[in-house]
Design an enzyme around this catalytic site. Structure first.
Site, PDB file in Angstrom:
ATOM      1  N   ASP A  44     -55.342 -40.025  50.183  1.00  0.00           N
ATOM      2  CA  ASP A  44     -56.370 -38.746  50.714  1.00  0.00           C
ATOM      3  C   ASP A  44     -57.751 -39.304  50.785  1.00  0.00           C
ATOM      4  O   ASP A  44     -58.376 -39.199  51.699  1.00  0.00           O
ATOM      5  CB  ASP A  44     -56.201 -37.897  49.299  1.00  0.00           C
ATOM      6  CG  ASP A  44     -54.753 -37.594  49.225  1.00  0.00           C
ATOM      7  OD1 ASP A  44     -53.791 -38.192  49.613  1.00  0.00           O
ATOM      8  OD2 ASP A  44     -54.441 -36.565  48.365  1.00  0.00           O
TER       9      ASP A  44
ATOM     10  N   GLU B 226     -50.017 -42.863  37.865  1.00  0.00           N
ATOM     11  CA  GLU B 226     -50.134 -42.671  39.101  1.00  0.00           C
ATOM     12  C   GLU B 226     -50.974 -43.849  39.805  1.00  0.00           C
ATOM     13  O   GLU B 226     -50.551 -44.104  40.799  1.00  0.00           O
ATOM     14  CB  GLU B 226     -51.091 -41.265  39.418  1.00  0.00           C
ATOM     15  CG  GLU B 226     -51.212 -40.808  40.800  1.00  0.00           C
ATOM     16  CD  GLU B 226     -52.114 -39.365  40.730  1.00  0.00           C
ATOM     17  OE1 GLU B 226     -52.694 -39.228  39.946  1.00  0.00           O
ATOM     18  OE2 GLU B 226     -52.066 -38.974  41.907  1.00  0.00           O
TER      19      GLU B 226
HETATM   20  C1  GLC Z   1     -51.599 -37.608  46.225  1.00  0.00           C
HETATM   21  C2  GLC Z   1     -51.280 -38.829  47.011  1.00  0.00           C
HETATM   22  C3  GLC Z   1     -50.249 -38.625  47.987  1.00  0.00           C
HETATM   23  C4  GLC Z   1     -49.071 -37.961  47.321  1.00  0.00           C
HETATM   24  C5  GLC Z   1     -49.320 -36.889  46.469  1.00  0.00           C
HETATM   25  C6  GLC Z   1     -48.109 -36.523  45.264  1.00  0.00           C
HETATM   26  O1  GLC Z   1     -52.085 -36.485  47.172  1.00  0.00           O
HETATM   27  O2  GLC Z   1     -52.442 -39.257  47.810  1.00  0.00           O
HETATM   28  O3  GLC Z   1     -49.843 -39.769  48.739  1.00  0.00           O
HETATM   29  O4  GLC Z   1     -47.845 -38.034  47.987  1.00  0.00           O
HETATM   30  O5  GLC Z   1     -50.351 -37.201  45.582  1.00  0.00           O
HETATM   31  O6  GLC Z   1     -47.653 -37.550  44.619  1.00  0.00           O
END
Ligand code: GLC
Length: 436
Positions: A166, A401
């Site tokens: 993102d 994460e």
């Molecule tokens: C965030 C990450 C993305 C992922 C999502 C759910 O938006 O940047 O890559 O798919 O989280 O984990």
């Protein structure tokens, strides 16, 4: 010593915890819906202990497929409150191509065909492959045709969220050129759930929301958006994943006795465009491309190594990138301040931050793609180092994460599904090494 049996049990428990009855959430509170590329990798993880659950996961994802072929970034199976932007913000029910079920209006890295093939190679499931093949093919068709903005055969992205990375600094220069005027009022909540210092900056978030508003005003009309979207890029990571998935889709097609000509054309076209568009011979790096302003985005990010995963670079390019960048302690190498690879941004970049989202932290999904690439090019020692250090990070700090590459501190959300699914792969060295 890492207790692998303990890790395996904890990984399965985490996936079970996030099981929402038919699909798996990336995490309980921060991501309470189904995400596209998370879900594909989660299915592979599930296949290690519950093949039926893996198939259900994939079927649920395909339920969100649009009539034009797009598989969206998020599928809102349940109207869970406390998520932003939720279905009431996306308003995809106004889009002529949207399915019955509510979804977001953009896509994400197309890793699904590769995961289906990996599962199938281990646990042959010809009926299931037959069932999902048309959906996979039409998604790839949409990516190569509807998202081909310049005849190159490369897929273009209209939003940083489509890249899966993102707030990656590679998108900063494009975002700076966009003025988020008449921004609708909104309340983000991600930064209430996680330390805001580990989430995207407010200015980036305004841009994210501005773009969603821009698309919904156009009712997600692909042609109009490709023509007018102020954000239009070609991404090295996304296109590497797509190329690899095309190869896997082709292998599935052959097995099913389906024609492969269309896929062969995509592959040939992409292979040629990829080098011309992204490779910078002087720097020895692959750079993303800004299609609106017609230039390469010269940000040195870890995704320069993604073509190894796709088998898209030459031996010499791989060797050069590894010697000059991967092993350089000023950029990605250990031996200086970096202890846990891979930092997602070169430490030499001014935007580098060890704990902010996609601006430097280690993401296990990326480590896993990189180690497959290293194995593929014969750098099995580098792949093994990455596997070991990823497992060390997970057992030290849990299924987080992302992680600080300097001291291994866990960041972002907890009990995150991706590292749980990938741990199940990584604890088997022979599976990590295998490539179809
Ligand atoms: C965030 C990450 C993305 C992922 C999502 C759910 O938006 O940047 O890559 O798919 O989280 O984990």
């Amino acid at each position: 010593m890492i207790n692998l049996e303990h890790l395996r049990t904890a990984a399965i428990e985490t996936l079970r915890l996030n099981d929402s009855g038919g699909f798996t959430k990336p995490s309980l509170h921060l991501y309470p819906h189904q995400w596209n590329w998370d879900s594909a990798v989660i299915a592979l993880g599930l296949s290690n202990f519950d093949i039926a659950a893996a198939q259900t996961e994939i079927r649920s994802l395909l339920k969100g497929q649009w009539r034009d072929g797009m598989i969206p970034q998020i599928i809102f199976h349940k109207n869970t409150p406390n998520y932003f932007p939720g279905p009431e913000f996306w308003q995809t029910s106004n889009a002529p191509n949207a399915p019955q079920i509510l979804t977001s209006g953009i896509t994400q890295p197309p890793i699904l065909a590769s995961m289906v093939r990996k599962i199938h190679l281990r646990h042959p499931m010809p009926d299931f492959v037959q069932e999902v093949y048309p959906g996979l093919l039409s998604w790839h068709h949409w990516l190569h045709v509807d998202r081909d903005a310049d005849g190159s055969g490369l897929a273009s992205l209209i939003h940083p969220w489509e890249s899966g990375t993102d707030d990656a600094p590679r998108w900063l220069s494009v975002m700076e050129g966009i003025k988020p005027v008449n921004l609708p009022l909104y309340n983000r909540i991600d930064n209430l759930r996680v330390d805001p210092g580990q989430r995207p900056n407010q200015a980036d978030y305004d841009h994210f929301i501005y773009l969603v508003d821009f698309f919904r005003q156009r009712r997600y009309d692909s042609k109009a958006i490709l023509r007018d979207s102020p954000f239009l890029v070609q991404d090295v990571l996304f296109n590497s994943i797509l190329y690899r998935a095309d190869l896997d889709l082709r292998a599935l097609a052959e097995e099913l006795g389906e024609p492969t000509m269309e896929i062969d054309k995509w592959l040939a076209k992409m292979k040629q465009s990829f080098q011309e568009r992204f490779w910078d011979e002087e720097r020895g790096l692959y750079f993303d491309y800004d299609l609106r302003n017609h230039h390469r985005i010269e940000v040195n990010s870890v995704f320069t190594f993604a073509p190894l995963y796709a088998n898209l670079c030459s031996e010499q390019q791989a060797q050069r990138m590894i010697a000059e960048h991967w092993q350089n302690p000023q950029e990605y190498g250990t031996g200086g301040k970096l202890v846990y690879p891979a930092t997602t941004l070169s430490m030499s970049e001014p935007a580098w931050e060890p704990r902010r989202y996609w601006r430097g932290p280690v993401w296990i999904i990326i480590n896993w793609l990189l180690l497959q690439g290293f194995n593929q090019y014969g750098y099995s020692n580098l792949a093994e180092d990455l596997r070991q250090s990823s497992l060390k990070l997970i057992s030290k700090s849990g299924f987080r994460e992302y992680y600080d590459p300097l001291d291994g501190t866990g960041c972002g959300t907890t009990a995150f599904s991706w590292p749980a699914a990938i741990a199940l792969e990584m604890i088997k060295p022979e599976e990590s090494a295998a490539q179809g």
